[in-house]
Scaffold this active site. Structure first.
Site, PDB file in Angstrom:
ATOM      1  N   GLY A  44       0.758  -1.241   0.000  1.00 12.32           N
ATOM      2  CA  GLY A  44       0.000   0.000   0.000  1.00 12.32           C
ATOM      3  C   GLY A  44       0.787   1.288   0.000  1.00 12.32           C
ATOM      4  O   GLY A  44       0.339   2.290  -0.540  1.00 12.32           O
ATOM      5  N   ASP A 100       0.596   3.571   4.126  1.00 11.40           N
ATOM      6  CA  ASP A 100      -0.449   4.316   3.424  1.00 11.40           C
ATOM      7  C   ASP A 100      -1.475   4.890   4.386  1.00 11.40           C
ATOM      8  O   ASP A 100      -1.853   6.046   4.299  1.00 11.40           O
ATOM      9  CB  ASP A 100      -1.127   3.438   2.355  1.00 11.40           C
ATOM     10  CG  ASP A 100      -1.558   2.062   2.873  1.00 11.40           C
ATOM     11  OD1 ASP A 100      -1.368   1.767   4.072  1.00 11.40           O
ATOM     12  OD2 ASP A 100      -2.088   1.273   2.067  1.00 11.40           O
ATOM     13  N   ASP A 103      -5.379   2.476  10.438  1.00 11.49           N
ATOM     14  CA  ASP A 103      -6.795   2.214  10.671  1.00 11.49           C
ATOM     15  C   ASP A 103      -6.910   1.687  12.108  1.00 11.49           C
ATOM     16  O   ASP A 103      -6.860   2.481  13.050  1.00 11.49           O
ATOM     17  CB  ASP A 103      -7.218   1.184   9.601  1.00 11.49           C
ATOM     18  CG  ASP A 103      -8.696   0.904   9.575  1.00 11.49           C
ATOM     19  OD1 ASP A 103      -9.472   1.841   9.343  1.00 11.49           O
ATOM     20  OD2 ASP A 103      -9.088  -0.266   9.765  1.00 11.49           O
ATOM     21  N   THR A 107      -1.467  -3.197  12.410  1.00 12.52           N
ATOM     22  CA  THR A 107      -0.304  -3.404  11.542  1.00 12.52           C
ATOM     23  C   THR A 107       0.904  -2.646  12.084  1.00 12.52           C
ATOM     24  O   THR A 107       1.979  -3.216  12.273  1.00 12.52           O
ATOM     25  CB  THR A 107      -0.608  -2.926  10.100  1.00 12.52           C
ATOM     26  OG1 THR A 107      -1.752  -3.625   9.624  1.00 12.52           O
ATOM     27  CG2 THR A 107       0.576  -3.168   9.177  1.00 12.52           C
TER      28      THR A 107
HETATM   29  P1  5GP Z   1      -4.620  -1.430  10.397  1.00 20.48           P
HETATM   30  O1  5GP Z   1      -3.720  -2.577  10.725  1.00 20.48           O
HETATM   31  O2  5GP Z   1      -4.176  -0.110  10.937  1.00 20.48           O
HETATM   32  O3  5GP Z   1      -6.055  -1.732  10.719  1.00 20.48           O
HETATM   33  O4  5GP Z   1      -4.683  -1.314   8.851  1.00 20.48           O
HETATM   34  C1  5GP Z   1      -3.623  -1.039   8.085  1.00 20.48           C
HETATM   35  C2  5GP Z   1      -3.777  -1.587   6.685  1.00 20.48           C
HETATM   36  O5  5GP Z   1      -5.143  -1.911   6.335  1.00 20.48           O
HETATM   37  C3  5GP Z   1      -3.352  -0.528   5.726  1.00 20.48           C
HETATM   38  O6  5GP Z   1      -1.956  -0.587   5.505  1.00 20.48           O
HETATM   39  C4  5GP Z   1      -4.155  -0.898   4.486  1.00 20.48           C
HETATM   40  O7  5GP Z   1      -3.450  -1.872   3.764  1.00 20.48           O
HETATM   41  C5  5GP Z   1      -5.428  -1.505   5.017  1.00 20.48           C
HETATM   42  N1  5GP Z   1      -6.499  -0.496   5.062  1.00 20.48           N
HETATM   43  C6  5GP Z   1      -6.990   0.129   6.154  1.00 20.48           C
HETATM   44  N2  5GP Z   1      -7.936   1.021   5.818  1.00 20.48           N
HETATM   45  C7  5GP Z   1      -8.051   0.954   4.466  1.00 20.48           C
HETATM   46  C8  5GP Z   1      -8.853   1.676   3.513  1.00 20.48           C
HETATM   47  O8  5GP Z   1      -9.680   2.551   3.805  1.00 20.48           O
HETATM   48  N3  5GP Z   1      -8.665   1.343   2.198  1.00 20.48           N
HETATM   49  C9  5GP Z   1      -7.785   0.381   1.796  1.00 20.48           C
HETATM   50  N4  5GP Z   1      -7.683   0.144   0.485  1.00 20.48           N
HETATM   51  N5  5GP Z   1      -6.997  -0.292   2.668  1.00 20.48           N
HETATM   52  C10 5GP Z   1      -7.125   0.005   3.984  1.00 20.48           C
HETATM   53 MG    MG Z   2      -1.203  -1.951   4.029  1.00 16.15          MG
END
Ligand code: 5GP
Ligand code: MG
Length: 175
Positions: A44, A100, A103, A107
């Protein structure tokens, strides 16, 4: 790959590049006199990282890590794997982890925990987009391009079903 929903543009490529340049200036100022190692999380962040490093004016080493959360979901599961590691030695180095979007934060917290074991001098985090309302773990990025509400983002590196990473602007599907 047909996706017939309406795109709603959130950030144009001009807005993105202006913001990325500001981030680059801020990072350049903060690391003045030091080298940094940028770790870009694939896939991403490759577009954002490519633009960001070109706006940073301190010496930069660039490496990549592949992370994956289980499933092809729009919601992170909390189980994060490091699929490919960096090859650069970062012991005693200033590390800037670039992604990128943040959320849930699962990660990034997993990556930080992993990178810390390599004994860098410091670790900071830069994300293009931040969805603070979705956070499941206590973490906040040091550098943020744009704070956004809870909408599913596509473009500028972010995919929808593996497509649209090359779209030069950031959008969401209205439906
Ligand atoms: P986390 O581990 O913080 O929940 O999510 C991180 C990863 O989830 C990001 O690096 C991305 O790959 C994916 N992700 C989270 N939100 C979005 C979004 O709104 N759109 C997309 N395409 N990927 C997301
Ligand atoms: Mg990602």
């Amino acid at each position: 790959m047909a996706k017939e929903k309406n795109q709603r543009i959130l950030f144009s490529s001009k807005e993105i590049s202006e913001r990325v340049n500001e981030l680059g200036k801020e990072i350049t100022r903060d690391y003045d006199g030091n080298d940094i190692v940028v770790i870009s999380l694939l896939r991403g962040s490759f577009v954002f990282a490519a633009d960001l490093v070109r706006s940073i004016e301190v010496p930069v080493n660039i490496d990549f890590m592949i992370t994956s959360s289980y499933g092809h979901e729009e919601v992170s599961s909390g189980k994060v794997d490091i699929i490919a590691d960096i090859r650069t030695s970062i012991e005693g180095k200033h590390v800037l982890i670039v992604d990128d979007i943040m959320d849930s934060g699962f990660t990034m917290s997993k990556v930080i925990e992993y990178v810390e074991k390599k004994k860098p001098e410091s670790i900071k985090v830069c994300v293009m987009l931040d969805k603070p309302s979705r956070r499941k773990v206590e973490i906040s990025p040091d550098y943020v391009g744009f704070k956004i509400p809870d909408v599913f983002i596509v473009g500028y590196g972010l995919d929808y079903g593996d497509y649209y990473r090359n779209t030069p602007y950031i959008f969401t599907f209205d439906d």
